[in-house]
Write a protein that holds these residues in place. Structure first.
Motif, PDB file in Angstrom:
ATOM      1  N   GLU A   1       0.113 -10.098 -23.397  1.00  0.00           N
ATOM      2  CA  GLU A   1      -0.178  -8.760 -22.874  1.00  0.00           C
ATOM      3  C   GLU A   1      -0.153  -7.705 -23.974  1.00  0.00           C
ATOM      4  O   GLU A   1      -0.914  -6.729 -23.938  1.00  0.00           O
TER       5      GLU A   1
ATOM      6  N   GLN B   1      -7.501  -6.856 -15.136  1.00  0.00           N
ATOM      7  CA  GLN B   1      -7.979  -7.332 -16.426  1.00  0.00           C
ATOM      8  C   GLN B   1      -7.821  -8.844 -16.496  1.00  0.00           C
ATOM      9  O   GLN B   1      -6.742  -9.385 -16.213  1.00  0.00           O
TER      10      GLN B   1
ATOM     11  N   LEU C   1      -5.019 -14.548 -16.316  1.00  0.00           N
ATOM     12  CA  LEU C   1      -5.162 -15.302 -17.559  1.00  0.00           C
ATOM     13  C   LEU C   1      -6.071 -16.499 -17.348  1.00  0.00           C
ATOM     14  O   LEU C   1      -5.930 -17.230 -16.362  1.00  0.00           O
TER      15      LEU C   1
ATOM     16  N   ALA D   1      -3.485  -8.965 -26.757  1.00  0.00           N
ATOM     17  CA  ALA D   1      -4.853  -9.270 -26.324  1.00  0.00           C
ATOM     18  C   ALA D   1      -5.710  -8.011 -26.356  1.00  0.00           C
ATOM     19  O   ALA D   1      -5.242  -6.912 -26.053  1.00  0.00           O
TER      20      ALA D   1
ATOM     21  N   ASN E   1      -9.994 -12.827 -25.714  1.00  0.00           N
ATOM     22  CA  ASN E   1      -9.172 -11.645 -25.987  1.00  0.00           C
ATOM     23  C   ASN E   1      -8.082 -11.944 -27.002  1.00  0.00           C
ATOM     24  O   ASN E   1      -7.523 -11.026 -27.611  1.00  0.00           O
TER      25      ASN E   1
ATOM     26  N   LYS F   1      -3.154  -8.169 -14.043  1.00  0.00           N
ATOM     27  CA  LYS F   1      -3.588  -8.958 -15.196  1.00  0.00           C
ATOM     28  C   LYS F   1      -3.575 -10.450 -14.851  1.00  0.00           C
ATOM     29  O   LYS F   1      -2.607 -10.955 -14.271  1.00  0.00           O
TER      30      LYS F   1
ATOM     31  N   ILE G   1      -7.700 -11.878 -19.016  1.00  0.00           N
ATOM     32  CA  ILE G   1      -7.473 -12.154 -20.432  1.00  0.00           C
ATOM     33  C   ILE G   1      -7.863 -13.596 -20.730  1.00  0.00           C
ATOM     34  O   ILE G   1      -7.324 -14.532 -20.136  1.00  0.00           O
TER      35      ILE G   1
END
Length: 263
Positions: free
Chosen positions: A191, A3, A56, A194, A93, A54, A5
């Motif tokens: 985390e 993912q 960013l 978002a 997000n 994850k 973000i």
């Protein structure tokens, strides 16, 4: 499945935005002392992994600075707004408002109103990162004592993270520890709050224009140039000409962002 973000960080100059972004990404962008405001000058950091699966992407943007209110040329402001919206086409997000304790000023309210309510339509979760908490033990003490004040002012955050992103000097070792603690706290909040997928601010040229008109009219009111607000059904090129662009300049600007000159 990984993912990505996307986060937009905003706030007035001097609140620690760039220091926060540097700490989260590992980059070392120069901290700006530019107090002109309403430049929306932004910088998007390289994508970084924050945990397993994850990553960013942070965009750091200059917010509304109260000292500049009424003094920024409308040409600069509308051009910057168009660019900000263009750069935000992938959506976000999460929004992070940067704030420095102790005093909650009108600038915090204005920035919240513009970025959270006007631009994002209150559709994107927002957290507040309060910097300058290094002299409190624990740092979260400031939130416990002042968190309700934001609620009374109508500023709604998913969470308030009390932090220290200072560095160097005689307290370098202390700052390092507090900075690591703050970084981890902000990452955990990112985390936690978002959205799963980025929330797009617009999806079509029509929705782009609706957002641009709404945002510009709010900003024009803040700048004190109500007479330069969008008129009903006014084409964007006509507004730009009213603000002071030549037709050639306006056509070139619209071409850069892909807006037909009839819009």
């Amino acid at each position: 499945m990984s993912q990505t973000i996307r986060v937009l960080v905003f706030g007035t100059t001097g609140t620690g935005k760039t220091s926060l972004c540097n700490a989260l990404t590992g980059e070392n962008q120069k901290v700006s002392n530019d107090a002109l405001g309403v430049t929306f000058k932004s910088y998007t950091y390289e994508e970084v992994e924050i945990s397993e699966g994850k990553s960013l992407i942070i965009t750091d943007t200059v917010g509304l600075n109260e000292s500049a209110r009424g003094s920024v040329p409308s040409r600069d402001a509308v051009k910057a707004l168009i660019k900000l919206l263009q750069d935000s086409k992938e959506g976000y997000n999460l929004l992070i408002q940067s704030f420095r304790i102790p005093r909650i000023t009108q600038a915090e309210e204005n920035n919240y109103e513009f970025f959270v309510k006007t631009i994002s339509g209150s559709k994107i979760p927002t957290i507040l990162v309060a910097s300058g908490c290094e002299n409190l033990e624990p740092m979260s003490k400031w939130k416990e004592e002042n968190g309700n004040t934001f609620e009374r002012m109508g500023l709604e955050y998913k969470d308030i993270i009390c932090s220290c992103f200072a560095s160097g000097g005689r307290l370098a070792s202390v700052y390092d520890e507090l900075r690591d603690e703050s970084r981890q706290a902000v990452i955990e909040a990112i985390e936690a709050y978002a959205t799963v997928e980025p929330v797009k601010l617009y999806t079509t040229m029509e929705s782009f224009m609706i957002l641009l008109k709404r945002s510009w009219n709010w900003l024009a009111g803040w700048l004190g140039v109500d007479k330069l607000m969008f008129q009903l059904n006014e084409p964007l090129i006509q507004l730009l000409i009213r603000i002071g662009f030549s037709r050639e300049e306006a056509t070139l600007l619209l071409g850069e962002v892909g807006v037909p000159t009839s819009k």
